[in-house]
Design a protein around this motif. Sequence first.
Motif, PDB file in Angstrom:
ATOM      1  N   MET A   1      46.019  41.247  19.340  1.00 14.02           N
ATOM      2  CA  MET A   1      45.727  40.119  20.225  1.00 14.02           C
ATOM      3  C   MET A   1      46.533  40.217  21.516  1.00 14.02           C
ATOM      4  N   LEU A   2      47.789  40.590  21.383  1.00 14.28           N
ATOM      5  CA  LEU A   2      48.646  40.759  22.553  1.00 14.28           C
ATOM      6  C   LEU A   2      48.151  41.906  23.427  1.00 14.28           C
ATOM      7  N   TYR A   3      47.706  42.971  22.811  1.00 11.78           N
ATOM      8  CA  TYR A   3      47.149  44.100  23.556  1.00 11.78           C
ATOM      9  C   TYR A   3      45.962  43.646  24.408  1.00 11.78           C
ATOM     10  N   ASN A   4      45.061  42.878  23.807  1.00 16.08           N
ATOM     11  CA  ASN A   4      43.896  42.383  24.552  1.00 16.08           C
ATOM     12  C   ASN A   4      44.318  41.508  25.727  1.00 16.08           C
ATOM     13  N   THR A   5      45.323  40.676  25.522  1.00 19.85           N
ATOM     14  CA  THR A   5      45.814  39.815  26.596  1.00 19.85           C
ATOM     15  C   THR A   5      46.413  40.643  27.725  1.00 19.85           C
ATOM     16  N   ILE A   6      47.185  41.644  27.361  1.00 17.46           N
ATOM     17  CA  ILE A   6      47.799  42.499  28.382  1.00 17.46           C
ATOM     18  C   ILE A   6      46.737  43.274  29.157  1.00 17.46           C
ATOM     19  N   ILE A   7      45.726  43.769  28.474  1.00 13.08           N
ATOM     20  CA  ILE A   7      44.635  44.485  29.153  1.00 13.08           C
ATOM     21  C   ILE A   7      43.943  43.563  30.149  1.00 13.08           C
ATOM     22  N   ASN A   8      43.706  42.309  29.760  1.00 19.69           N
ATOM     23  CA  ASN A   8      43.078  41.350  30.681  1.00 19.69           C
ATOM     24  C   ASN A   8      43.955  41.097  31.903  1.00 19.69           C
ATOM     25  N   ILE A   9      45.255  40.947  31.687  1.00 20.79           N
ATOM     26  CA  ILE A   9      46.175  40.725  32.808  1.00 20.79           C
ATOM     27  C   ILE A   9      46.190  41.943  33.738  1.00 20.79           C
ATOM     28  N   ILE A  10      46.173  43.134  33.162  1.00 14.31           N
ATOM     29  CA  ILE A  10      46.144  44.354  33.979  1.00 14.31           C
ATOM     30  C   ILE A  10      44.872  44.401  34.816  1.00 14.31           C
ATOM     31  N   LYS A  11      43.758  44.043  34.205  1.00 13.33           N
ATOM     32  CA  LYS A  11      42.490  44.058  34.946  1.00 13.33           C
ATOM     33  C   LYS A  11      42.500  43.048  36.083  1.00 13.33           C
ATOM     34  N   ILE A  12      43.076  41.870  35.828  1.00 11.73           N
ATOM     35  CA  ILE A  12      43.067  40.806  36.836  1.00 11.73           C
ATOM     36  C   ILE A  12      44.102  41.070  37.924  1.00 11.73           C
ATOM     37  N   ILE A  13      45.348  41.335  37.533  1.00 11.22           N
ATOM     38  CA  ILE A  13      46.428  41.461  38.508  1.00 11.22           C
ATOM     39  C   ILE A  13      46.530  42.898  39.041  1.00 11.22           C
ATOM     40  N   GLY A  14      46.624  43.845  38.125  1.00 13.73           N
ATOM     41  CA  GLY A  14      46.845  45.226  38.527  1.00 13.73           C
ATOM     42  C   GLY A  14      45.655  45.866  39.222  1.00 13.73           C
ATOM     43  N   LEU A  15      44.466  45.602  38.699  1.00 12.67           N
ATOM     44  CA  LEU A  15      43.266  46.214  39.276  1.00 12.67           C
ATOM     45  C   LEU A  15      42.534  45.285  40.229  1.00 12.67           C
ATOM     46  N   GLY A  16      42.989  44.048  40.316  1.00 14.04           N
ATOM     47  CA  GLY A  16      42.423  43.103  41.273  1.00 14.04           C
ATOM     48  C   GLY A  16      40.980  42.709  41.019  1.00 14.04           C
ATOM     49  N   ARG A  17      40.582  42.696  39.765  1.00 16.18           N
ATOM     50  CA  ARG A  17      39.206  42.298  39.456  1.00 16.18           C
ATOM     51  C   ARG A  17      39.024  40.815  39.724  1.00 16.18           C
ATOM     52  N   THR A  18      38.078  40.500  40.551  1.00  8.61           N
ATOM     53  CA  THR A  18      37.800  39.097  40.875  1.00  8.61           C
ATOM     54  C   THR A  18      36.641  38.546  40.057  1.00  8.61           C
ATOM     55  N   ASP A  19      35.954  39.423  39.338  1.00 10.22           N
ATOM     56  CA  ASP A  19      34.805  38.999  38.544  1.00 10.22           C
ATOM     57  C   ASP A  19      35.122  38.893  37.053  1.00 10.22           C
ATOM     58  N   HIS A  20      36.388  38.890  36.718  1.00 10.74           N
ATOM     59  CA  HIS A  20      36.791  38.830  35.306  1.00 10.74           C
ATOM     60  C   HIS A  20      36.449  37.456  34.732  1.00 10.74           C
ATOM     61  N   PRO A  21      35.985  37.411  33.472  1.00 19.75           N
ATOM     62  CA  PRO A  21      35.611  36.126  32.870  1.00 19.75           C
ATOM     63  C   PRO A  21      36.752  35.126  32.717  1.00 19.75           C
ATOM     64  N   LEU A  22      37.993  35.566  32.802  1.00 18.79           N
ATOM     65  CA  LEU A  22      39.122  34.641  32.671  1.00 18.79           C
ATOM     66  C   LEU A  22      39.577  34.060  34.000  1.00 18.79           C
ATOM     67  N   ILE A  23      38.982  34.509  35.102  1.00 25.28           N
ATOM     68  CA  ILE A  23      39.330  33.961  36.410  1.00 25.28           C
ATOM     69  C   ILE A  23      38.462  32.753  36.677  1.00 25.28           C
ATOM     70  N   GLN A  24      39.112  31.702  37.086  1.00 27.63           N
ATOM     71  CA  GLN A  24      38.408  30.461  37.404  1.00 27.63           C
ATOM     72  C   GLN A  24      37.745  30.604  38.784  1.00 27.63           C
ATOM     73  N   SER A  25      36.461  30.316  38.818  1.00 30.50           N
ATOM     74  CA  SER A  25      35.751  30.369  40.106  1.00 30.50           C
ATOM     75  C   SER A  25      36.133  29.151  40.940  1.00 30.50           C
ATOM     76  N   GLU A  26      35.802  29.198  42.208  1.00 30.62           N
ATOM     77  CA  GLU A  26      36.151  28.083  43.099  1.00 30.62           C
ATOM     78  C   GLU A  26      35.420  26.810  42.686  1.00 30.62           C
ATOM     79  N   GLU A  27      34.194  26.948  42.185  1.00 33.38           N
ATOM     80  CA  GLU A  27      33.433  25.766  41.731  1.00 33.38           C
ATOM     81  C   GLU A  27      34.106  25.129  40.517  1.00 33.38           C
ATOM     82  N   GLU A  28      34.607  25.981  39.590  1.00 35.82           N
ATOM     83  CA  GLU A  28      35.272  25.458  38.393  1.00 35.82           C
ATOM     84  C   GLU A  28      36.609  24.796  38.772  1.00 35.82           C
TER      85      GLU A  28
END
Length: 179
Positions: free
Chosen positions: A149-176
């Motif tokens: 579970m921790l591995y999955n969380t870290i992978i998500n953080i790497i995708k969002i912060i490290g790789l700068g993915r703006t389309d990740h399902p865990l990122i809140q859109s401006e409408e949300e």
Amino acid sequence: MDINISGYTKRAIIGGVISLAFIGLGTLMLGNLSGYEAKVLIKSSLTGLNTLCNTIVLASATILALMLTLLGVSSGTNSKLKSDHYMHIMQIAKLDTAIFIASLLFFLVFNLPVTESENIPENYFDVIYYVTIGVSAILSSALIVVVLMLYNTIINIIKIIGLGRTDHPLIQSEEEGAS
């Protein structure tokens, strides 16, 4: 109590169940034991069981401490993360805390001198042996679930912060974020 289990958590649980089945298969390969054989095996395995519980306690405490860093990284990101991310972290923390407590309690139980006791009938030792093997298998598998579970969380953080993915399902859109 509403438990929302994500796909990541389901995969982690499946990994834990597979490891539990693997350990169970190894135990079945031992075959049936007599009370005396079980008593001898308990005596020889108690040191390993104590070491296992100590290791799980240490790992669980370390994971909890490092999760504070994870929370700091999560809150410090420029992207606004959805509550699902924090709920997932909370699930990991709850499970890890339960494993910590259970490991510490079983460490204390495994330190009881059951093999030296004259009051325990010989035929109970096979049950005690299988219970100790079961407890160690469940604790080990549960720690595997936490790590996955921790591995999955870290992978998500790497995708969002490290790789700068703006389309990740865990990122809140401006409408949300506005609602």
